[in-house]
Write a protein that holds these residues in place. Structure first.
Motif, PDB file in Angstrom:
ATOM      1  N   VAL A   1     -30.009 110.446  63.515  1.00  5.97           N
ATOM      2  CA  VAL A   1     -31.215 109.632  63.041  1.00  5.97           C
ATOM      3  C   VAL A   1     -31.859 109.382  64.303  1.00  5.97           C
ATOM      4  O   VAL A   1     -31.530 109.096  65.445  1.00  5.97           O
ATOM      5  CB  VAL A   1     -30.720 108.347  62.540  1.00  5.97           C
ATOM      6  CG1 VAL A   1     -32.151 107.508  62.236  1.00  5.97           C
ATOM      7  CG2 VAL A   1     -30.247 108.700  60.989  1.00  5.97           C
ATOM      8  N   THR A   2     -33.150 109.674  64.454  1.00  6.05           N
ATOM      9  CA  THR A   2     -34.104 109.477  65.536  1.00  6.05           C
ATOM     10  C   THR A   2     -35.092 108.394  65.002  1.00  6.05           C
ATOM     11  O   THR A   2     -35.978 108.779  64.007  1.00  6.05           O
ATOM     12  CB  THR A   2     -34.912 110.400  66.120  1.00  6.05           C
ATOM     13  OG1 THR A   2     -33.906 111.494  66.345  1.00  6.05           O
ATOM     14  CG2 THR A   2     -35.897 110.083  67.091  1.00  6.05           C
ATOM     15  N   SER A   3     -34.888 107.066  65.370  1.00  3.31           N
ATOM     16  CA  SER A   3     -35.703 105.982  64.744  1.00  3.31           C
ATOM     17  C   SER A   3     -37.229 105.902  65.626  1.00  3.31           C
ATOM     18  O   SER A   3     -36.718 105.838  66.883  1.00  3.31           O
ATOM     19  CB  SER A   3     -34.918 104.864  64.667  1.00  3.31           C
ATOM     20  OG  SER A   3     -35.877 103.603  64.305  1.00  3.31           O
ATOM     21  N   VAL A   4     -38.224 106.004  65.019  1.00  2.00           N
ATOM     22  CA  VAL A   4     -39.511 105.961  65.965  1.00  2.00           C
ATOM     23  C   VAL A   4     -40.192 104.758  65.479  1.00  2.00           C
ATOM     24  O   VAL A   4     -40.624 104.362  64.471  1.00  2.00           O
ATOM     25  CB  VAL A   4     -40.314 107.415  65.657  1.00  2.00           C
ATOM     26  CG1 VAL A   4     -41.608 107.382  66.074  1.00  2.00           C
ATOM     27  CG2 VAL A   4     -39.439 108.677  65.626  1.00  2.00           C
ATOM     28  N   ASP A   5     -40.542 104.440  66.572  1.00  2.58           N
ATOM     29  CA  ASP A   5     -41.382 102.885  66.863  1.00  2.58           C
ATOM     30  C   ASP A   5     -42.209 102.965  68.135  1.00  2.58           C
ATOM     31  O   ASP A   5     -42.450 104.016  68.779  1.00  2.58           O
ATOM     32  CB  ASP A   5     -40.360 101.762  66.814  1.00  2.58           C
ATOM     33  CG  ASP A   5     -39.235 101.886  67.956  1.00  2.58           C
ATOM     34  OD1 ASP A   5     -39.964 102.011  69.129  1.00  2.58           O
ATOM     35  OD2 ASP A   5     -38.244 101.453  67.790  1.00  2.58           O
ATOM     36  N   LYS A   6     -42.720 101.719  68.230  1.00  2.09           N
ATOM     37  CA  LYS A   6     -43.636 101.378  69.419  1.00  2.09           C
ATOM     38  C   LYS A   6     -42.917 100.053  69.917  1.00  2.09           C
ATOM     39  O   LYS A   6     -43.872  99.138  69.950  1.00  2.09           O
ATOM     40  CB  LYS A   6     -45.112 101.684  68.880  1.00  2.09           C
ATOM     41  CG  LYS A   6     -46.153 101.406  69.996  1.00  2.09           C
ATOM     42  CD  LYS A   6     -46.426 102.719  70.759  1.00  2.09           C
ATOM     43  CE  LYS A   6     -47.140 102.455  72.189  1.00  2.09           C
ATOM     44  NZ  LYS A   6     -46.894 103.681  73.072  1.00  2.09           N
ATOM     45  N   ALA A   7     -41.847  99.955  69.998  1.00  2.00           N
ATOM     46  CA  ALA A   7     -41.191  98.837  70.497  1.00  2.00           C
ATOM     47  C   ALA A   7     -41.629  98.232  71.836  1.00  2.00           C
ATOM     48  O   ALA A   7     -41.354  97.247  72.229  1.00  2.00           O
ATOM     49  CB  ALA A   7     -39.809  98.876  70.458  1.00  2.00           C
ATOM     50  N   ASN A   8     -42.323  99.221  72.697  1.00  2.00           N
ATOM     51  CA  ASN A   8     -42.647  98.471  73.865  1.00  2.00           C
ATOM     52  C   ASN A   8     -43.906  97.704  73.740  1.00  2.00           C
ATOM     53  O   ASN A   8     -44.489  97.139  74.450  1.00  2.00           O
ATOM     54  CB  ASN A   8     -43.010  99.588  74.866  1.00  2.00           C
ATOM     55  CG  ASN A   8     -43.779 100.665  74.329  1.00  2.00           C
ATOM     56  OD1 ASN A   8     -43.926 100.864  72.980  1.00  2.00           O
ATOM     57  ND2 ASN A   8     -44.358 101.669  75.352  1.00  2.00           N
TER      58      ASN A   8
END
Ligand code: NAD
Length: 361
Positions: A190-197
Motif C-alpha cells: 500500500v502506498t498511502s498518499v497525502d500532503k502531511a508536510n
C-alpha cells in the motif's frame, strides 16, 4: 452460489457493453456452477424518458436489495441532447450521484493496467512502458474538500472563497481497511498518499493508516507526498500496487493513472460501501458518438464484472478466469476499433463478447 445482480444498462453504448458483460458472466456461471439472477433498472437519460427523473425510489430499492450493481454508463451528448435542457438535479448525472449517496459508496477503486499487447498506446517512453504496470487507486469518495463547508463572501470589496478539508478518524479508518484488505488480495503493498508536510488532515490520515497497518503485517506500507506521487506515476508506475488516498488527490491521480494506460475502453472501476456491496462500472462515459453501432469496446465493463466477482462475491478464481480471457484475446490480436493496431483483427462489440465468453474455462 446464487448471485443477485442489479444491472443498469443506462444510455449510449451502455446497453451494448452490459449485454456483453452478461454474456461473459453467464459463461462463468455455467463453468463454475453458479446461478445469476439479474434485475435491470433504469437510470440516467433512459429513466428521464420513462419517468421524468434520472433515478426513481423504486430503482434505488431494487439496487439495495441486490448483492451488487453492474452498470454500463449514463448520459448523452451534452450539447445536443434534450436531457441537458433540464435543471441540473434532473439531468442524467444526477442519477449517478444519487445512487452513490443512497448506497453509501465511500470507496472508489480504479485499476490502471498496462497490457503488454497495448503498450503502444502508452504515452510514456518505451523504457518505462516496457516494464508494464498494474496498480489500483483507492480513492475516498464521500469526504474531504468536496463535501466540506464552503462559502464565498465579500470583505471590504474583495471577494473571498473558502473550502474546508475535513476528515475524521472513522472515515479514514474505513477506507484504509478497504485498501489493506484489497492489497492482501494483490501484491501486498500500500502506498498511502497525502500532503502531511502541510495539512493537518493529512497528518491524521497518516497516523490512522499506520494504526490500521498494524493489523496487516503481511502488507508493506509506504507513505508518499501527493506531488511526488504525481511524478512517480509517469516516471516509474511499475512501483505501485495499491495507492490509498483522499478524495481530491484520488480524483486527480486516478485520471493521471488512466491516461498513462492510453486505453479508455479498458478501464474498469468499482465503488464500495462498508459491506461487500459495490457498484461496478467502466471508467468511460456513454460514448453517444458510437452508440448503437456495435463497435464499442466492452472490455472495461467485462473487467468491472470481474471486479464484482472478486470484491462482492469473493470469487477470485472466476475473476481470474475473466482477466485471463481478456489477456488471451488481446494476445491473439483481436481488437475493437478504439484499441486497433496494424496487423490485428478488428472485431465488433458483440464479437468481442463472444470471444471473451469462449475463453472462460
Ligand atoms: P466518453 O468516455 O463517453 O467518450 C470519450 C471518447 O472515448 C469518445 O470518442 C468515445 O467514443 C470514446 N469511448 C469511450 N468509451 C469507449 C468504449 N468503450 N469503446 C470505444 N470508444 C469509447 O466521454 P464524453 O464523450 O465526455 O461523455 C459522453 C457522456 O458520458 C456524457 O453525457 C458524460 O456526462 C457521460 N459520462 C458518464 C459517465 C458514467 O456513466 N459514469 C462517466 C463519464 C462520462
Amino acid at each position: 452460489m446464487e448471485l443477485n445482480i442489479t444491472c443498469i444498462p443506462g444510455d449510449g453504448i451502455g446497453p451494448e457493453i452490459v449485454r456483453e458483460a452478461k454474456k461473459v458472466l453467464n459463461k462463468v456461471a455455467k463453468c463454475y456452477g453458479h446461478q445469476i439472477n439479474y434485475t435491470d433498472i433504469l437510470m440516467g437519460g433512459a429513466s428521464i424518458d420513462v419517468h421524468g427523473v434520472p433515478l426513481t425510489e423504486e430503482a434505488v430499492e431494487t439496487a439495495k436489495a441486490a448483492d451488487a450493481v453492474l452498470m454500463g454508463s449514463i448520459g448523452g451528448d451534452t450539447t445536443t441532447s434534450p436531457w441537458y435542457q433540464l435543471p441540473p438535479n434532473l439531468r442524467p448525472e444526477a442519477g449517478l450521484l444519487a445512487i452513490r449517496k443512497a448506497l453509501n459508496l465511500f470507496a472508489n477503486l480504479r485499476p490502471a493496467v498496462l497490457y503488454e499487447e497495448l503498450a503502444e498506446a502508452c504515452p510514456l517512453k518505451p523504457e518505462i512502458s516496457e516494464k508494464g504496470f498494474d496498480m489500483l487507486i483507492m480513492r475516498e469518495l464521500t469526504g474531504g474538500l468536496y463535501f466540506g463547508e464552503r462559502r464565498t463572501v465579500e470583505e471590504n470589496g474583495v471577494r473571498k472563497a473558502v473550502d474546508t478539508l475535513t476528515y475524521d478518524e472513522k472515515e479514514i479508518r474505513r477506507i484504509a481497511v478497504k485498501g489493506f484488505d484489497i492489497a492482501r488480495k494483490r501484491r501486498k503493498k500500500v502506498t498511502s498518499v497525502d500532503k502531511a508536510n502541510v495539512l493537518d488532515s493529512s497528518r491524521l490520515w497518516r497516523s490512522v493508516v499506520e494504526e490500521v497497518a498494524k493489523d496487516y503485517p503481511e502488507v508493506a506500507l509506504e507513505h508518499m507526498l501527493v506531488d511526488n506521487c504525481a511524478m512517480q506515476l509517469v516516471k516509474d508506475p511499475a512501483q505501485f500496487d495499491v495507492i490509498l488516498t483522499e478524495n481530491m488527490f484520488g480524483d486527480i491521480l486516478s485520471d493521471e493513472a488512466s491516461m498513462v494506460t492510453g486505453s479508455i475502453g479498458m478501464l474498469a472501476s468499482a465503488s464500495l460501501n462498508d459491506t461487500k456491496f459495490g457498484l461496478y462500472e467502466p471508467s468511460h462515459g456513454s460514448a453517444p458518438d458510437i452508440a448503437g453501432k456495435d463497435i464499442a469496446n466492452p472490455i472495461a465493463t467485462v473487467l468491472s464484472a470481474a471486479m464484482m466477482l472478486r470484491y462482492s462475491f469473493d470469487l477470485d478464481k472466476e475473476a481470474d478466469a475473466i482477466e485471463t480471457a481478456v489477456k488471451e484475446v488481446l494476445k491473439e490480436g483481436c481488437r475493437t476499433g478504439d484499441i486497433m493496431s496494424a496487423g490485428c483483427e478488428q472485431v465488433s462489440c458483440s464479437r468481442m463478447g463472444d470471444l471473451l465468453a469462449e475463453r472462460i474455462r
